[in-house]
Scaffold this motif. Structure first.
Motif, short mmCIF file in Angstrom:
data_model
loop_
_atom_site.label_atom_id
_atom_site.label_comp_id
_atom_site.label_asym_id
_atom_site.label_seq_id
_atom_site.Cartn_x
_atom_site.Cartn_y
_atom_site.Cartn_z
N VAL A 1 77.30 -31.94 47.52
CA VAL A 1 77.29 -31.28 48.80
C VAL A 1 78.57 -30.58 48.91
N HIS A 2 78.68 -29.17 48.85
CA HIS A 2 79.79 -28.36 48.65
C HIS A 2 80.31 -28.02 50.18
N LYS A 3 79.26 -28.02 50.95
CA LYS A 3 79.66 -27.58 52.44
C LYS A 3 78.59 -28.18 53.36
N VAL A 4 79.07 -28.58 54.49
CA VAL A 4 78.18 -28.87 55.54
C VAL A 4 78.34 -28.24 56.67
N GLU A 5 77.62 -27.48 57.17
CA GLU A 5 77.90 -26.74 58.56
C GLU A 5 76.98 -27.19 59.75
N SER A 6 77.57 -27.35 60.88
CA SER A 6 76.59 -27.68 61.92
C SER A 6 76.18 -26.35 62.27
N VAL A 7 75.01 -26.58 62.83
CA VAL A 7 74.02 -25.26 63.01
C VAL A 7 74.71 -24.58 64.32
N MET B 1 75.73 -37.18 65.79
CA MET B 1 76.23 -35.84 65.08
C MET B 1 77.63 -35.86 65.63
N ASN C 1 69.79 -30.54 61.69
CA ASN C 1 70.89 -30.79 62.36
C ASN C 1 72.12 -30.09 61.76
N VAL D 1 76.81 -35.96 59.80
CA VAL D 1 75.84 -36.90 60.57
C VAL D 1 76.53 -38.46 60.51
N ARG E 1 75.56 -41.54 59.96
CA ARG E 1 74.23 -42.27 59.37
C ARG E 1 74.17 -43.65 60.23
N GLY F 1 68.77 -19.55 71.61
CA GLY F 1 69.69 -18.78 70.70
C GLY F 1 69.15 -17.79 69.85
N ILE G 1 73.33 -27.58 57.94
CA ILE G 1 73.02 -26.72 56.90
C ILE G 1 73.86 -27.20 55.76
N LEU H 1 74.61 -21.53 66.67
CA LEU H 1 73.55 -20.55 67.37
C LEU H 1 74.24 -19.31 67.83
N ALA H 2 73.74 -18.09 67.66
CA ALA H 2 74.31 -16.96 68.14
C ALA H 2 74.47 -17.04 69.83
N GLY H 3 73.35 -17.22 70.33
CA GLY H 3 73.13 -17.61 71.99
C GLY H 3 73.87 -16.66 72.78
N THR I 1 75.30 -26.94 51.76
CA THR I 1 75.39 -26.05 50.58
C THR I 1 75.49 -27.04 49.43
N ILE J 1 66.93 -37.51 66.54
CA ILE J 1 68.33 -37.59 66.40
C ILE J 1 69.10 -37.25 67.79
N GLY K 1 80.21 -31.87 62.75
CA GLY K 1 78.72 -31.41 62.37
C GLY K 1 78.26 -32.27 61.49
#
Lengths: 318, 339
Positions: free
Chosen positions: A281-287, A45, B153, A51, A53, B313, B155, A289-291, B157, A40, A49
């Motif tokens: 799918v209720h929710k999709v979040e891109s990842v 992306m 890529n 995809v 396809r 990260g 997450i 990072l704390a960073g 729910t 990917i 956040g």
């Protein structure tokens, strides 16, 4: 007279058995075209956040190719027929042609807009109904799982709907005798050998066998194999071509990829696609990072030396 | 309106009578979910001579153990096990049912979900209970099934809003095993096993199982390598560093797929989840599936040539550079200090 009847019956059963042996074993193999999730890139992306396809290259799910190979090996040894089926969008016909290149006898594309958004339960409903319609199978094969979801659920769920047993994580077919098959399968921490009556659904792991390469002769023959949807495209804007004639022509040449829709299979719409899928799918979040919270260490001898001192001091090392 | 059952069930997996750790991990999590749902935690124990195992589930908060004990059920077999659970669920309709994402769990759960038309989500990395608004409808106390998707890529729910039983599988090590100080006074409920011809369609001929010698979960120090190590020969550097530090060797899924290391040493969503004192990630970019399996380590050192790699990260210390050059440097410096 009595004896005659008995001998007749016996002959009949012997003939049936010989006929069965001569016919070999028929396999239906469930295959899937998957996005190449291992590769990917940024473009794929979207900003929110999710995809995109359409931007992902589509590939033949590897473990499903292994499943085709196992089915072909049974055919090579005992005779019989190998039928590849896939549920997917029209472009999934690519992998069906690849099945034909490997040696499959027939292919079915199960495709309908109403199948979109199906989870594993809705997918297994459609596939099991297609398999019932094709019928006449001793084995149903599939890869253990597809790389886009990694769920490994469609195989067992299809078996349940067909009311046949399943053997998942199969590594090797040890033998087939008297309507039973012996299979070696992986288990947690080892392996086991199971014996099952046929018909049976088998899912295979990637180490089972290596899929054979395409045969050049078959590629030449089947690169022109077409689904109904593809034939319809050919007739568009060409008033001299009639779809029914064209289809008959392709069927006669053995180049027709069977195409089944929801109506062809007389399916219950409430069990297909997004409507037939209990999981949503209720929710999709891109990842995210704390960073930035980490300490940068120079890649030099001095930098590494200071790091090790710090770890020793904190009792992380030593 | 019929009162909804709010119970949380956990399938307790045993192999040769020995319980799988993941079952106790699930009971520990299930206890919290049951509390949030105002329901009861129950264990489902199938096998032969499993009474002691059933009682052990009380230590993790099960208030009832549903036990099906029969000599024919000693070894897991798909048909009888799924048939028993199908009937139990059909009759008692639990709100949540959890399975370990082991080979047994991944064989059993989908078959049960298909029969009971339940929603099933594989390999969850977190489970929560929450009120949810979905398509303008309000749902109370749904199970949120959280898992990485699409090559890690995103997450996702997942919810199963319109079914009675919400099912999920979870990998071993993902949830923490938390026994109670004082076990609850649970009840054993025996269910009789009635054989059925379909149970005999598949017979077990032989079984070979070895105790897993690799125990990554217990290792205080882990040195892990990714696909970025490039060759199996380079991967030996990981082993050398691990030996020197008294740690265990691990790898990413890509490293396993490339044949650098065995699957039993894979860290991540489809491998083992670890929480060591020190985790050194060498040439690992840090896909979420991998991070899910190691980000709770006490200290993380990341070595990667790409300063933008996501592994940084979650790291406490970052070294930007080629691991193949930096590991030998690390080894030399450490050896000098040992003198």
């Amino acid at each position: 007279m009595q004896r005659c009847v008995q001998t007749g019956a016996l002959n009949q059963s012997i003939i049936l058995r010989i006929k069965k042996a001569a016919m070999g074993f028929n396999s239906i193999v469930m295959v899937k075209q998957v996005p190449d999730t291992a590769n990917i890139s940024g473009q794929v992306m979207k900003e929110d956040g999710t995809v995109n396809r359409a931007k992902l290259p589509a590939i033949f799910n590897h473990e499903d190719r292994v499943a085709i190979e196992l089915a072909l090996q049974i055919k090579d040894k005992f005779g019989g027929k190998v039928t590849a089926i896939t549920m997917g969008p029209p472009r999934a016909s690519d992998i069906l042609r690849e099945c034909l290149y490997m040696g499959a006898d027939e292919a079915y594309l199960i495709s309908d807009r109403k199948f979109a958004g199906a989870d594993t339960l809705a997918t297994s409903y459609v596939l099991s109904e297609a398999i019932k319609k094709i019928g006449g199978y001793d084995f149903v094969f599939a890869g253990r799982q597809a790389i886009d979801g990694d769920t490994a659920q469609v195989g067992p769920q299809t078996a349940e709907k067909l009311h046949i047993p399943q053997i998942t994580y199969s590594e090797e077919i040890l033998g087939i005798k008297d309507g039973s098959v012996q299979i070696k399968r992986k288990i947690d921490g080892g392996f086991e050998v199971l014996e099952s009556k046929l018909p049976l659904l088998v899912t295979v792991i990637k180490d089972a066998v290596s899929p054979r390469p395409f045969k050049a002769r078959r590629v030449m023959a089947y690169k022109n194999a077409r689904t109904l949807l593809e034939l319809e495209k050919l007739t568009e804007g060409n008033s001299l071509l009639y779809i029914d004639q064209l289809k008959d022509d392709y069927v006669n040449k053995g180049l027709y990829i069977h195409t089944l829709t929801m109506d062809d299979l007389k399916l219950d719409e409430s069990r297909c696609g997004v409507h037939g899928s209990p999981t949503k799918v209720h929710k999709v979040e891109s990842v995210v990072l704390a960073g930035g919270s980490h300490e940068m260490i120079e890649p030099t001898k001095e930098g590494i030396s200071r790091l090790i001192d710090q770890l020793l001091e904190d009792h992380i090392l030593g | 309106m019929e009162k909804l059952n709010k119970d949380v069930w956990v399938f307790v997996e045993q192999r040769d009578g020995k319980p799988a750790d993941v079952s106790f991990e699930l009971l520990s999590k299930g206890r919290k979910l049951a509390k949030n749902l105002n329901g009861n935690l129950k264990s489902v124990v199938i096998g032969h001579d499993v009474l002691a195992l059933a009682e052990e589930t009380f230590r993790f908060g099960a208030v009832e153990a549903i036990v099906v004990d029969h000599k024919e059920l000693g070894h897991y077999r798909t048909m009888p096990y799924s048939r028993i659970i199908n009937q139990l669920i059909e009759k008692e309709k639990p709100r949540v049912m959890l399975f370990g994402a082991t080979i047994i769990g991944r064989d059993l759960a989908p078959r049960v979900a298909s029969y009971t038309k339940s929603g099933l989500t594989a390999d969850c990395t977190d489970l929560q209970v929450s009120d949810v608004q979905y398509l303008r409808k309000d749902y109370k106390d749904l199970l949120l099934q959280i898992r990485p998707a699409f090559g890690g890529n995103i997450i996702a729910t997942i919810i199963s809003p319109d079914v009675q039983t919400q099912m999920a599988t979870v990998r071993e090590g993902v949830m923490r095993m938390e026994p109670l100080e004082k076990h609850v006074k649970g009840k054993i409920r025996n269910i009789e096993y009635t054989p059925d011809p379909v149970d005999e369609l598949v017979k077990l001929i032989e079984q070979h199982r070895q105790e897993n010698k690799v125990n990554l979960k217990a290792a205080p120090i882990i040195v892990a390598g990714g696909y970025g190590m490039r060759t199996k020969a380079n991967f030996e550097l990981i082993r050398e560093l691990a030996d020197l530090l008294g740690g265990e060797v691990a790898g990413t899924r890509a490293a396993v797929d490339a044949g650098f290391i065995n699957h039993d040493r894979q860290v991540g969503q489809t491998g083992v989840t670890v929480r060591p004192k020190l985790y050194i990630a060498c040439a690992i970019s840090g896909a979420i599936q991998h991070r899910a399996g190691m980000q709770e380590a006490n200290k993380i050192i990341a070595i990667n040539s790409d300063p933008e790699a996501p592994i940084f990260g979650v790291a406490h210390y970052g070294i930007v550079g080629d691991a193949i050059e930096i590991i030998p440097r690390f080894i030399n410096v450490f050896k000098q200090k040992l003198r």
